[in-house]
Design a protein around this motif. Structure first.
Motif, PDB file in Angstrom:
ATOM      1  N   ASN A   1       0.841  -1.191   0.000  1.00  0.00           N
ATOM      2  CA  ASN A   1       0.000   0.000   0.000  1.00  0.00           C
ATOM      3  C   ASN A   1       0.882   1.249   0.000  1.00  0.00           C
ATOM      4  O   ASN A   1       1.735   1.403   0.881  1.00  0.00           O
ATOM      5  N   VAL A   2       0.678   2.108  -0.984  1.00  0.00           N
ATOM      6  CA  VAL A   2       1.508   3.302  -1.152  1.00  0.00           C
ATOM      7  C   VAL A   2       0.603   4.528  -1.199  1.00  0.00           C
ATOM      8  O   VAL A   2      -0.440   4.522  -1.858  1.00  0.00           O
ATOM      9  N   ARG A   3       1.019   5.549  -0.506  1.00  0.00           N
ATOM     10  CA  ARG A   3       0.316   6.822  -0.546  1.00  0.00           C
ATOM     11  C   ARG A   3       1.152   7.812  -1.355  1.00  0.00           C
ATOM     12  O   ARG A   3       2.356   7.977  -1.098  1.00  0.00           O
ATOM     13  N   VAL A   4       0.529   8.474  -2.314  1.00  0.00           N
ATOM     14  CA  VAL A   4       1.215   9.466  -3.137  1.00  0.00           C
ATOM     15  C   VAL A   4       0.637  10.837  -2.817  1.00  0.00           C
ATOM     16  O   VAL A   4      -0.564  11.070  -2.965  1.00  0.00           O
ATOM     17  N   VAL A   5       1.513  11.726  -2.363  1.00  0.00           N
ATOM     18  CA  VAL A   5       1.138  13.102  -2.040  1.00  0.00           C
ATOM     19  C   VAL A   5       1.799  14.016  -3.068  1.00  0.00           C
ATOM     20  O   VAL A   5       3.006  13.927  -3.285  1.00  0.00           O
ATOM     21  N   GLY A   6       1.018  14.875  -3.716  1.00  0.00           N
ATOM     22  CA  GLY A   6       1.632  15.730  -4.715  1.00  0.00           C
ATOM     23  C   GLY A   6       0.666  16.739  -5.301  1.00  0.00           C
ATOM     24  O   GLY A   6      -0.485  16.871  -4.860  1.00  0.00           O
ATOM     25  N   LEU A   7       1.136  17.447  -6.315  1.00  0.00           N
ATOM     26  CA  LEU A   7       0.329  18.445  -7.028  1.00  0.00           C
ATOM     27  C   LEU A   7      -0.479  17.722  -8.103  1.00  0.00           C
ATOM     28  O   LEU A   7      -0.302  17.930  -9.304  1.00  0.00           O
ATOM     29  N   LEU A   8      -1.376  16.876  -7.664  1.00  0.00           N
ATOM     30  CA  LEU A   8      -1.988  15.897  -8.559  1.00  0.00           C
ATOM     31  C   LEU A   8      -2.904  16.514  -9.599  1.00  0.00           C
ATOM     32  O   LEU A   8      -3.114  15.934 -10.661  1.00  0.00           O
ATOM     33  N   SER A   9      -3.465  17.683  -9.337  1.00  0.00           N
ATOM     34  CA  SER A   9      -4.361  18.328 -10.299  1.00  0.00           C
ATOM     35  C   SER A   9      -3.692  19.481 -11.031  1.00  0.00           C
ATOM     36  O   SER A   9      -4.354  20.272 -11.691  1.00  0.00           O
ATOM     37  N   SER A  10      -2.375  19.575 -10.936  1.00  0.00           N
ATOM     38  CA  SER A  10      -1.627  20.657 -11.576  1.00  0.00           C
ATOM     39  C   SER A  10      -1.178  20.257 -12.972  1.00  0.00           C
ATOM     40  O   SER A  10      -0.860  19.091 -13.234  1.00  0.00           O
TER      41      SER A  10
ATOM     42  N   THR B   1      -4.229   8.598  -2.466  1.00  0.00           N
ATOM     43  CA  THR B   1      -3.695   9.870  -2.950  1.00  0.00           C
ATOM     44  C   THR B   1      -4.070  11.021  -2.036  1.00  0.00           C
ATOM     45  O   THR B   1      -5.096  10.991  -1.350  1.00  0.00           O
ATOM     46  N   ALA B   2      -3.232  12.046  -2.046  1.00  0.00           N
ATOM     47  CA  ALA B   2      -3.512  13.309  -1.360  1.00  0.00           C
ATOM     48  C   ALA B   2      -3.064  14.431  -2.282  1.00  0.00           C
ATOM     49  O   ALA B   2      -1.871  14.557  -2.584  1.00  0.00           O
ATOM     50  N   ASN B   3      -4.012  15.220  -2.750  1.00  0.00           N
ATOM     51  CA  ASN B   3      -3.723  16.312  -3.677  1.00  0.00           C
ATOM     52  C   ASN B   3      -3.506  17.608  -2.898  1.00  0.00           C
ATOM     53  O   ASN B   3      -4.412  18.095  -2.222  1.00  0.00           O
ATOM     54  N   VAL B   4      -2.305  18.173  -2.999  1.00  0.00           N
ATOM     55  CA  VAL B   4      -2.003  19.423  -2.294  1.00  0.00           C
ATOM     56  C   VAL B   4      -1.850  20.594  -3.264  1.00  0.00           C
ATOM     57  O   VAL B   4      -1.372  21.658  -2.873  1.00  0.00           O
ATOM     58  N   ALA B   5      -2.253  20.416  -4.522  1.00  0.00           N
ATOM     59  CA  ALA B   5      -2.141  21.507  -5.492  1.00  0.00           C
ATOM     60  C   ALA B   5      -2.863  22.777  -5.045  1.00  0.00           C
ATOM     61  O   ALA B   5      -2.323  23.878  -5.213  1.00  0.00           O
ATOM     62  N   PRO B   6      -4.081  22.682  -4.465  1.00  0.00           N
ATOM     63  CA  PRO B   6      -4.744  23.924  -4.037  1.00  0.00           C
ATOM     64  C   PRO B   6      -3.951  24.705  -2.997  1.00  0.00           C
ATOM     65  O   PRO B   6      -4.034  25.936  -2.931  1.00  0.00           O
ATOM     66  N   LEU B   7      -3.161  24.002  -2.197  1.00  0.00           N
ATOM     67  CA  LEU B   7      -2.364  24.656  -1.164  1.00  0.00           C
ATOM     68  C   LEU B   7      -1.344  25.611  -1.774  1.00  0.00           C
ATOM     69  O   LEU B   7      -0.950  26.595  -1.140  1.00  0.00           O
TER      70      LEU B   7
ATOM     71  N   ILE C   1       5.021   8.441  -0.652  1.00  0.00           N
ATOM     72  CA  ILE C   1       5.916   9.138  -1.579  1.00  0.00           C
ATOM     73  C   ILE C   1       5.420  10.568  -1.727  1.00  0.00           C
ATOM     74  O   ILE C   1       4.303  10.801  -2.197  1.00  0.00           O
ATOM     75  N   TYR C   2       6.242  11.516  -1.304  1.00  0.00           N
ATOM     76  CA  TYR C   2       5.917  12.936  -1.438  1.00  0.00           C
ATOM     77  C   TYR C   2       6.494  13.416  -2.767  1.00  0.00           C
ATOM     78  O   TYR C   2       7.682  13.715  -2.874  1.00  0.00           O
TER      79      TYR C   2
END
Length: 416
Positions: free
Chosen positions: A43-52, A76-82, A104-105
């Motif tokens: 199980n892998v979590r990907v954090v990034g600018l996913l909607s950019s 997934t965790a999308n931090v693009a709005p940040l 994975i950041y």
């Protein structure tokens, strides 16, 4: 998605405060935890600018695709709005699932600490964390060095990046190129011109540093090669022009009304970008530095001849005997872009625009040789990418752990 002018103005005004908090407060208050590498990674979590629409966003989406195809369960965790980078680009949204074995950041270290808070500090503290960092120079800024304390390992897209990051840490730093697949454009937004002009294409995001991407050199090289010939065309595909109007105006000024140079400022999906690449006779990148060169790889996998600066991370995917390398001089680095704040003793390439013009004329004058060279590059790059993937990078990180499974010894910073 695009925000209102009032909101954008407020965000611009708040940036200095946010930057100060990020640089001087968060590193002092956020805890650091060293983790043993998990016995197995499912199980892998990907954090990034996913909607950019940026290269950072696309590389994170490619990571998700690659891990999913390898049989991992990906959240997934999308931090693009940040970071005011939400362009509405679609991505696989999986916000729940089993606890992650690895996170994975997939973003720059300057974004890491705010992203940890946004994505969830408790999850970060209990999960083996890997930064995926694409860097373009031989030395790191202070903020990147500081960020090494908050990850257990680092993945990078090229050997150039690996050498730069490894100089500052004893933690594992492993190479995994962006998993660019062979594209399959379906229709597309840009068709071949009816007059079949010789088309030169260059694609970049203005937010990735105007000076580093160096579009003015591309314009100068094209003009030196072909002047204002109606039989040739340069297509510059950019995005983020509204956020960087000064830089966009500089491009317009360099074009100076030339009828054979076209600027497209828009956010396109992958199929539209692939269609533009498919319409090209040659892809041109006169970058001053690259961590990898995502659009270069995409062009090469389309079988498009590549003319590119022969320096930095792009040389991993563009061996000089398979593309049209451009000579350069290594010069002192200078760029006011905030990503490079505090950077000292750096250098980058100044490509020779006259040599680039010569290479463009070579491609046009001998299309048979250009096609053969492009086919060889596509075959070679396909094999290279097949040999490097995220699963292999995870195995390499596991192999570099001490025999007792404990976290690595505290890092030794080689340079300040």
């Amino acid at each position: 998605m695009a925000s209102s002018p009032l909101i954008r103005t407020a965000r611009l005004a708040a940036r200095p405060v946010a930057r100060a908090v990020r640089r001087h407060i968060l590193p002092r208050v956020l805890p650091t935890v060293r983790h043993p590498f998990p016995e197995q990674v499912r199980n892998v979590r990907v954090v990034g600018l996913l909607s950019s629409s940026s290269g950072l966003g696309e590389s994170a989406r490619l990571c998700i695709e690659s891990l999913t195809q390898a049989g991992c369960t990906v959240s997934t965790a999308n931090v693009a709005p940040l970071f005011d980078s939400d362009d509405g680009v679609a991505y696989p949204q999986r916000v729940s699932g089993p606890p992650a074995d690895v996170a994975i950041y997939h973003l720059n270290p300057t974004m890491l600490l705010p992203s940890i808070l946004r994505a969830g500090l408790p999850q970060h503290l209990r999960t083996y964390s890997i930064g995926y960092w694409a860097w373009e120079l031989e030395t790191l800024p202070p903020e990147w060095v500081e960020a090494l304390r908050f990850v257990d390992a680092v993945m990078v897209p090229s050997r150039f990046c690996q050498e730069a990051v490894q100089a500052y840490t004893s933690k594992p730093v492993v190479v995994v190129p962006h998993p660019v697949g062979r594209p399959s454009a379906d229709g597309g937004a840009v068709s071949r011109p009816s007059d079949a002009r010789f088309r030169v294409v260059s694609i970049f995001n203005l937010g990735s540093s105007f000076l580093r991407k160096n579009p003015l050199a591309a314009i100068a090289a094209f003009r030196a090669a072909f002047g204002e010939s109606d039989e040739t065309e340069l297509v510059l595909k950019i995005s983020d022009g509204a956020r960087y109007p000064i830089e966009r105006d500089r491009i317009h000024a360099a074009i100076a009304g030339a009828r054979n140079i076209r600027l497209i400022d828009a956010v396109w999906d992958r199929a539209e970008l692939q269609a533009l690449l498919a319409s090209a006779d040659v892809y041109l990148s006169l970058h001053r530095s690259e961590g990898f060169g995502l659009t270069l790889a995409e062009a090469a996998l389309q079988g498009i001849p590549v003319v590119a600066t022969n320096w930095s991370g792009s040389t991993d995917i563009c061996p000089p005997d398979l593309c049209y390398p451009v000579d350069h001089a290594l010069v002192p680095f200078s760029d006011p872009h905030p990503a490079y704040a505090g950077l000292r003793r750096a250098r980058w390439a100044e490509p020779d625009t006259e040599h680039a013009a010569l290479q463009l004329r070579r491609v046009r004058s001998d299309p048979g040789e250009a096609r053969a060279r492009a086919a060889a590059l596509r075959a070679w790059l396909t094999g290279y990418l097949a040999q490097h993937d995220y699963r292999g990078a995870l195995r390499e990180i596991a192999a570099r752990m001490p025999a007792d499974g404990a976290p690595a010894a505290p890092e030794a910073v080689a340079r300040s």
